[in-house]
Design a protein around this motif. Structure first.
Motif, PDB file in Angstrom:
ATOM      1  N   ASN A  79     -42.119  33.726  12.193  1.00  0.00           N
ATOM      2  CA  ASN A  79     -42.238  33.089  10.880  1.00  0.00           C
ATOM      3  C   ASN A  79     -41.911  34.067   9.759  1.00  0.00           C
ATOM      4  O   ASN A  79     -41.188  33.728   8.819  1.00  0.00           O
ATOM      5  CB  ASN A  79     -43.633  32.510  10.672  1.00  0.00           C
ATOM      6  N   CYS A  80     -42.434  35.278   9.843  1.00  0.00           N
ATOM      7  CA  CYS A  80     -42.136  36.274   8.805  1.00  0.00           C
ATOM      8  C   CYS A  80     -40.661  36.650   8.824  1.00  0.00           C
ATOM      9  O   CYS A  80     -40.051  36.842   7.779  1.00  0.00           O
ATOM     10  CB  CYS A  80     -43.014  37.518   8.978  1.00  0.00           C
ATOM     11  N   THR A 101     -38.148  35.819   5.518  1.00  0.00           N
ATOM     12  CA  THR A 101     -37.559  36.945   4.800  1.00  0.00           C
ATOM     13  C   THR A 101     -36.094  37.171   5.148  1.00  0.00           C
ATOM     14  O   THR A 101     -35.393  37.847   4.402  1.00  0.00           O
ATOM     15  CB  THR A 101     -38.309  38.257   5.096  1.00  0.00           C
ATOM     16  N   GLY A 102     -35.654  36.653   6.289  1.00  0.00           N
ATOM     17  CA  GLY A 102     -34.296  36.933   6.734  1.00  0.00           C
ATOM     18  C   GLY A 102     -34.133  38.371   7.184  1.00  0.00           C
ATOM     19  O   GLY A 102     -33.029  38.905   7.200  1.00  0.00           O
ATOM     20  N   SER A 103     -35.237  38.994   7.547  1.00  0.00           N
ATOM     21  CA  SER A 103     -35.240  40.408   7.910  1.00  0.00           C
ATOM     22  C   SER A 103     -35.924  40.603   9.254  1.00  0.00           C
ATOM     23  O   SER A 103     -36.491  39.673   9.821  1.00  0.00           O
ATOM     24  CB  SER A 103     -35.978  41.188   6.821  1.00  0.00           C
ATOM     25  N   ALA A 104     -35.892  41.831   9.763  1.00  0.00           N
ATOM     26  CA  ALA A 104     -36.502  42.141  11.052  1.00  0.00           C
ATOM     27  C   ALA A 104     -38.025  42.066  11.004  1.00  0.00           C
ATOM     28  O   ALA A 104     -38.667  41.816  12.017  1.00  0.00           O
ATOM     29  CB  ALA A 104     -36.067  43.529  11.518  1.00  0.00           C
ATOM     30  N   LYS A 164     -39.332  28.711  -6.357  1.00  0.00           N
ATOM     31  CA  LYS A 164     -38.422  27.616  -6.034  1.00  0.00           C
ATOM     32  C   LYS A 164     -37.059  27.767  -6.696  1.00  0.00           C
ATOM     33  O   LYS A 164     -36.141  27.034  -6.376  1.00  0.00           O
ATOM     34  CB  LYS A 164     -39.044  26.258  -6.350  1.00  0.00           C
ATOM     35  N   ILE A 165     -36.900  28.746  -7.579  1.00  0.00           N
ATOM     36  CA  ILE A 165     -35.605  28.997  -8.204  1.00  0.00           C
ATOM     37  C   ILE A 165     -34.751  29.899  -7.306  1.00  0.00           C
ATOM     38  O   ILE A 165     -33.639  29.546  -6.932  1.00  0.00           O
ATOM     39  CB  ILE A 165     -35.761  29.651  -9.600  1.00  0.00           C
ATOM     40  N   CYS A 166     -35.281  31.086  -6.963  1.00  0.00           N
ATOM     41  CA  CYS A 166     -34.487  32.048  -6.182  1.00  0.00           C
ATOM     42  C   CYS A 166     -34.861  32.110  -4.716  1.00  0.00           C
ATOM     43  O   CYS A 166     -34.143  32.707  -3.910  1.00  0.00           O
ATOM     44  CB  CYS A 166     -34.588  33.446  -6.802  1.00  0.00           C
ATOM     45  N   GLY A 167     -35.993  31.514  -4.321  1.00  0.00           N
ATOM     46  CA  GLY A 167     -36.397  31.488  -2.921  1.00  0.00           C
ATOM     47  C   GLY A 167     -37.213  32.678  -2.461  1.00  0.00           C
ATOM     48  O   GLY A 167     -37.652  32.710  -1.304  1.00  0.00           O
ATOM     49  N   SER A 168     -37.453  33.658  -3.314  1.00  0.00           N
ATOM     50  CA  SER A 168     -38.214  34.842  -2.903  1.00  0.00           C
ATOM     51  C   SER A 168     -39.570  34.455  -2.315  1.00  0.00           C
ATOM     52  O   SER A 168     -40.301  33.660  -2.904  1.00  0.00           O
ATOM     53  CB  SER A 168     -38.481  35.766  -4.093  1.00  0.00           C
ATOM     54  N   LEU A 169     -39.906  35.039  -1.160  1.00  0.00           N
ATOM     55  CA  LEU A 169     -41.245  34.884  -0.600  1.00  0.00           C
ATOM     56  C   LEU A 169     -42.139  35.895  -1.304  1.00  0.00           C
ATOM     57  O   LEU A 169     -41.930  37.102  -1.195  1.00  0.00           O
ATOM     58  CB  LEU A 169     -41.244  35.145   0.909  1.00  0.00           C
TER      59      LEU A 169
END
Length: 140
Positions: free
Chosen positions: A32-33, A37-40, A75-80
Motif C-alpha cells: 500500500n505504501c 508513493t510510487g516508490s520502493a 486532491k490537486i497534486c496527489g501528494s500523500l
C-alpha cells in the motif's frame, strides 16, 4: 516549548504543522505504501493525531478510507501527506512532505516481507517482516 514543523504538498494547496515529538519513524515497504508513493518504500514518522494541525487546504484533501483509518492526499497534486492509523489515534506523516527537518530518523524497515523485489535495502537498519509490535512502535 514544543517546536512545530511545517509540512505541505507538492503544489502548496495543503499545509500542515506537526509537533517535533514523533514517537517512532520507519521505512515502510508494504504494498500500500509503495503504491501510494510510487516508490520502493515510504519513510513515515508516527505521532498522536492531535499533534498534527491542518493550517491550509482543508477543502483540498482527498481521503482514501474511513475517518479513523485512511491515506490523506492533496486532491490537486496527489501528494500523500499522511495516513491515519491505529483506529484514528495516530498519524503516520509522510516524511518527504516535511518542509522542516525533524529530530527523528527512521530506525527500522518494516513490512520487508512484501518489499519490491527490484529494490535492495543497503543500510544497516533492522528489518522486520511485518510491523513492529512493541508499545509505541510503527505498527499499523
Amino acid at each position: 516549548m514544543v517546536r512545530k514543523l511545517a509540512g505541505k504538498c507538492f503544489c502548496g494547496a495543503v499545509h500542515y504543522t506537526v509537533a517535533n515529538e514523533f514517537i517512532y519513524a520507519a521505512n515502510c515497504h508494504c504494498s500500500n505504501c509503495r503504491r501510494t508513493t510510487g516508490s520502493a518504500f515510504k519513510p513515515i514518522a508516527g505521532i498522536e493525531r492531535n499533534k498534527l494541525d491542518l493550517i491550509k487546504g482543508q477543502d483540498k484533501l482527498l481521503i482514501f478510507g474511513e475517518r479513523d483509518g485512511n491515506d490523506t492526499h492533496c486532491k490537486i497534486c496527489g501528494s500523500l501527506l499522511y495516513s491515519i492509523v491505529r483506529e484514528g489515534a495516530f498519524v503516520h506523516v509522510a516524511m518527504g512532505t516535511l518542509v522542516d527537518e525533524p529530530s527523528i530518523r527512521p530506525t527500522a524497515h518494516i513490512f520487508v516481507g512484501s518489499k519490491a523485489g527490484w529494490f535492495t535495502i543497503t543500510d544497516d537498519l533492522p528489518q522486520h517482516q511485518a510491523h513492529l509490535v512493541a508499545a509505541g512502535s510503527a505498527g499499523e
